[in-house]
Design a protein around this motif. Structure first.
Motif, PDB file in Angstrom:
ATOM      1  N   GLY A 141     -10.769  -6.420   5.428  1.00  0.00           N
ATOM      2  CA  GLY A 141      -9.596  -6.500   6.291  1.00  0.00           C
ATOM      3  C   GLY A 141      -9.106  -7.937   6.473  1.00  0.00           C
ATOM      4  O   GLY A 141      -8.051  -8.166   7.057  1.00  0.00           O
ATOM      5  N   THR A 186      -2.841  -9.549   3.586  1.00  0.00           N
ATOM      6  CA  THR A 186      -2.035  -8.617   4.381  1.00  0.00           C
ATOM      7  C   THR A 186      -2.919  -7.650   5.153  1.00  0.00           C
ATOM      8  O   THR A 186      -2.448  -6.639   5.660  1.00  0.00           O
ATOM      9  N   SER A 222      -5.741  -5.774   4.314  1.00  0.00           N
ATOM     10  CA  SER A 222      -6.484  -4.616   3.788  1.00  0.00           C
ATOM     11  C   SER A 222      -6.930  -4.855   2.346  1.00  0.00           C
ATOM     12  O   SER A 222      -6.414  -5.731   1.649  1.00  0.00           O
ATOM     13  N   LYS A 267      -6.226  -3.123  -0.065  1.00  0.00           N
ATOM     14  CA  LYS A 267      -5.134  -2.770  -1.001  1.00  0.00           C
ATOM     15  C   LYS A 267      -4.465  -3.990  -1.623  1.00  0.00           C
ATOM     16  O   LYS A 267      -3.784  -3.863  -2.634  1.00  0.00           O
ATOM     17  N   ASP A 268      -4.636  -5.162  -1.008  1.00  0.00           N
ATOM     18  CA  ASP A 268      -4.103  -6.377  -1.633  1.00  0.00           C
ATOM     19  C   ASP A 268      -4.623  -6.540  -3.056  1.00  0.00           C
ATOM     20  O   ASP A 268      -3.931  -7.087  -3.912  1.00  0.00           O
ATOM     21  N   ASN A 275      -1.124   0.691   4.031  1.00  0.00           N
ATOM     22  CA  ASN A 275      -1.592  -0.564   3.480  1.00  0.00           C
ATOM     23  C   ASN A 275      -1.090  -0.820   2.068  1.00  0.00           C
ATOM     24  O   ASN A 275      -0.918  -1.976   1.674  1.00  0.00           O
ATOM     25  N   SER A 327       2.410  -2.402   2.668  1.00  0.00           N
ATOM     26  CA  SER A 327       2.443  -3.766   3.213  1.00  0.00           C
ATOM     27  C   SER A 327       1.839  -4.757   2.227  1.00  0.00           C
ATOM     28  O   SER A 327       2.323  -5.882   2.096  1.00  0.00           O
ATOM     29  N   SER A 328       0.802  -4.343   1.519  1.00  0.00           N
ATOM     30  CA  SER A 328       0.215  -5.266   0.545  1.00  0.00           C
ATOM     31  C   SER A 328       1.173  -5.514  -0.614  1.00  0.00           C
ATOM     32  O   SER A 328       1.265  -6.632  -1.122  1.00  0.00           O
ATOM     33  N   LYS A 333       4.880  -0.077  12.021  1.00  0.00           N
ATOM     34  CA  LYS A 333       4.382  -0.180  10.637  1.00  0.00           C
ATOM     35  C   LYS A 333       5.450  -0.747   9.710  1.00  0.00           C
ATOM     36  O   LYS A 333       5.141  -1.372   8.698  1.00  0.00           O
ATOM     37  N   SER A 335      -5.273   5.996   6.835  1.00  0.00           N
ATOM     38  CA  SER A 335      -5.327   5.399   5.494  1.00  0.00           C
ATOM     39  C   SER A 335      -6.167   6.228   4.513  1.00  0.00           C
ATOM     40  O   SER A 335      -6.105   5.997   3.310  1.00  0.00           O
ATOM     41  N   GLY A 341      -9.882  -2.105   6.056  1.00  0.00           N
ATOM     42  CA  GLY A 341      -8.624  -2.505   6.712  1.00  0.00           C
ATOM     43  C   GLY A 341      -8.867  -3.038   8.111  1.00  0.00           C
ATOM     44  O   GLY A 341      -9.838  -2.674   8.783  1.00  0.00           O
ATOM     45  N   LYS A 383      -4.112  -3.487  12.496  1.00  0.00           N
ATOM     46  CA  LYS A 383      -3.133  -2.603  11.868  1.00  0.00           C
ATOM     47  C   LYS A 383      -2.882  -1.362  12.699  1.00  0.00           C
ATOM     48  O   LYS A 383      -1.913  -0.641  12.469  1.00  0.00           O
TER      49      LYS A 383
END
Lengths: 415, 415
Positions: free
Chosen positions: A105, A109, A111, A113-114, A139, A142-143, A169, A301, A379, A383
């Motif tokens: 996390g 960004t 999470s 997922k970046d 995520n 945003s990523s 969000k 998520s 994450g 968030k």
């Protein structure tokens, strides 16, 4: 991509060229692809020692194991190099020998997922695309928006969301300058509109479940963990599971490391789903085809009723001699607080589901008392403040008076 | 603390022993203390080369320049090592030669304050305290609660907040297991109750403004930046300014580095306050004693009407031949979006105020076109989604229909 041999379908094994826009097998339903490497070539050119002397701390330090051209421009965000913590007090509480927490996390960004989105930005350029699109409120979106923004205006992201998506969000996406398309309809309708738009305008598709390259971004989490642990893996490696891509990616990273001789055994993978949405656990246990599930959990998520990458996920758990387990929302909220109190790591519900699952797996005898485990927190709790409030409990209320405070503290055992 | 010589009052220069519980000068009003080091001794034992080979990436890599015992247990959180980004597109937009952004919002609890709170946890132990307390609803509180939690239950944090504090801000504190005392009254009443309680129960006081050691934690931000820039400092270093501790800390770090010969000149410090709360700018410009200000700005982390550390802050800016400037809330919100779009860095209002101030300083001719600057982003945008929404703008609303989307995109110039 001097070490990439190509792609193969994980169902029929048909081979494909590693074209950046090759997403699926032409012949198979759910024909997800996997990237193949020439490990002997990598071994010739790369070693633990070279890696140790690599100054780039981002995921690109693992470039020999990534399906990218060396010179493609990278998004600037510092993705990867998230900290690990050895937390004995939590290990004791769970009843195991040793516990490592990796706080993903703390990616830029907020999470894991970046890792996939950074890869999407690279692959989009290799496909000649300027715009990358996805359909998500979470995520992934945003990523993507953040990593695209870090290209300094040379690329664009378009994010499709259903109009019920909470304004909070969307704020992060809009600040990153994404074109956010709010679709008057359901999530499905937003998804189909995004697919039509991607097709019509030739945008790059950031959908980790069907894009074989994005999973290769996610695999850096297990490679990085292995390097941080000096290549000594724990008995178990634990992930929360939604569409299946993260645990499949983690498996792939470990598989690579074994092929290279960087680690000598595959840790067992424990996949954890929420009780209210556990189609992959069901498919794993029943040995049957995946059945679409309801999506009834606070862990949004990982609330994926129709996961696209379930075959890779089930294969990963099975090949590692691992297991799948489900946890209730209540246990997730409790673990959010336990983790925060014992470690100072603040996780979103999906981020901490893995740890709640590990606790249950220990209680069920799946994970043994003398074993070690590592859990990746996927994450950041910032968030999802709404659910954090549910986990948090209440403050002590008092008049501005020291005597009254003393009285309350005495009752509570604070002093 | 083998390199610490002692403390001295920045007003009367009176010297004190470096007792962990020595906060203020006995003789002076606002008698803030500063830590003195034996730089020649440090130079004998420490070098850039030794630092380069130090594997700890946390702020503790700078231990020879910190007022701590080497063996005091450190909180586990990975404080420090936040990324820097060289963002030409933003430099161009501001009209300067080069711009470095350091994203300190990627610290473990999402703000620069982790650097001070980690130090508080160490100093509390050296003072024999188990409990650390503060009065705050913001980043000081969350960073204290998180760093204390990472001690795994061996220490405790008590946080005093006024009962108007938003529940969202309390969630993070409560998840970290802090005892949160919600005081039925104003912020002042919460503060005075905390002071009485700290006094009564002998807790350690985490108040950066009067605790000389916490500023020494904050100084790691400029030392770290200098190391990341390979000891080549930009012409200007920019901070948003609230109680004055951060810019004072940054100055101290640079002062140390000059004494050691690690850098050869002091960059000019640009301090930025919000127009609605700018008492330090006023004191700097008028050369008079600080006048208490109203606190009328969205940038709540720097809304300090009666800053305690204004003397150190003004001295830092003056000694560096720097300047102070104020920006409006509107410019802060605009810059939040500009920064997000051009860099993928998501900042809270106070976090981006420095950058908004730099833009104004360039327009005013204070910072020249051929100069370079570094701006430290002090807090993460996820901390304040409400204001992010104000900065964010609105999504594109559309029916689930590709033709309608095409029409809208054409009008907007998206395609």
């Amino acid at each position: 991509m001097k070490y990439v041999e190509g792609l193969h379908c994980i169902k029929c094994a048909k081979k494909y060229e590693a074209d950046p826009e090759r997403y699926l097998c032409d012949d198979c339903e759910d024909g997800i692809l996997d990237v193949d490497y020439d490990y002997s070539k990598i071994k010739r050119d790369w070693s633990k020692e070279i890696l140790k002397n690599t100054s780039d701390q981002r995921i690109w330090r693992y470039t020999p194991l990534l399906p990218i051209e060396e010179n493609t421009e990278k998004p600037k965000l510092a993705v990867g190099n998230t900290p690990i913590y050895d937390i004995q007090v939590l290990a004791d509480e769970l009843g195991i020998r040793k516990l490592i927490i990796k706080d993903d996390g703390l990616n830029p960004t907020a999470s894991l997922k970046d890792r996939a989105s950074a890869m999407a930005v690279v692959k989009a350029q290799e496909a000649g695309a300027v715009t990358v699109a996805c359909s998500s409120t979470g995520n992934a979106a945003s990523s993507l928006a953040g990593n695209i923004a870090s290209m300094g205006g040379r690329m664009k992201s378009v994010i499709f969301v259903p109009d019920r998506a909470p304004a909070g969000k969307l704020a992060q996406l809009l600040v990153y300058g994404a074109d956010v398309v709010s679709v008057k309809g359901t999530y499905e309708e937003a998804f189909y509109l995004s697919a039509a738009a991607i097709d019509k305008w030739g945008w790059y598709n950031r959908n980790a479940a069907i894009n074989p390259y994005l999973v290769e971004g996610k695999k850096t989490v297990s490679i990085e963990l292995a390097e941080q642990l000096n290549w000594q893996m724990p008995d178990w490696l634990v992930f929360s599971v939604g569409d299946g891509c993260t645990i499949a990616g983690a498996y792939k990273g470990l598989y690579d490391l074994i092929q290279l001789g960087f680690i000598d055994k595959m840790p067992r993978l424990l996949g954890v789903q929420a009780e209210g949405c556990a189609p992959i656990t069901e498919a794993f246990k029943s040995n049957e085809k995946l059945k679409v599930s309801k999506e009834d959990t606070i862990a949004d998520s990982i609330a994926v009723g129709k996961p696209r990458n379930w075959i890779k996920a089930v294969r990963a758990v099975r090949d590692s001699e691992g297991d799948m387990i489900n946890v209730s929302d209540q246990k997730i909220l409790q673990m959010m607080k336990t983790l925060g109190e014992k470690s100072g790591v603040f996780a979103e519900p999906a981020g901490v589901a893995g740890l709640a699952g590990l606790k249950k797996a220990v209680a069920d005898g799946i994970v043994k008392k003398d074993q070690s485990a590592a859990v990746v927190i996927t994450g950041n709790g910032l968030k999802d403040i709404k659910n954090a409030r549910k986990a948090a409990g209440n403050p002590i209320e008092v008049e501005p008076d020291l005597d009254k405070l003393t009285e309350i503290f005495k009752k509570m055992g604070v002093i």
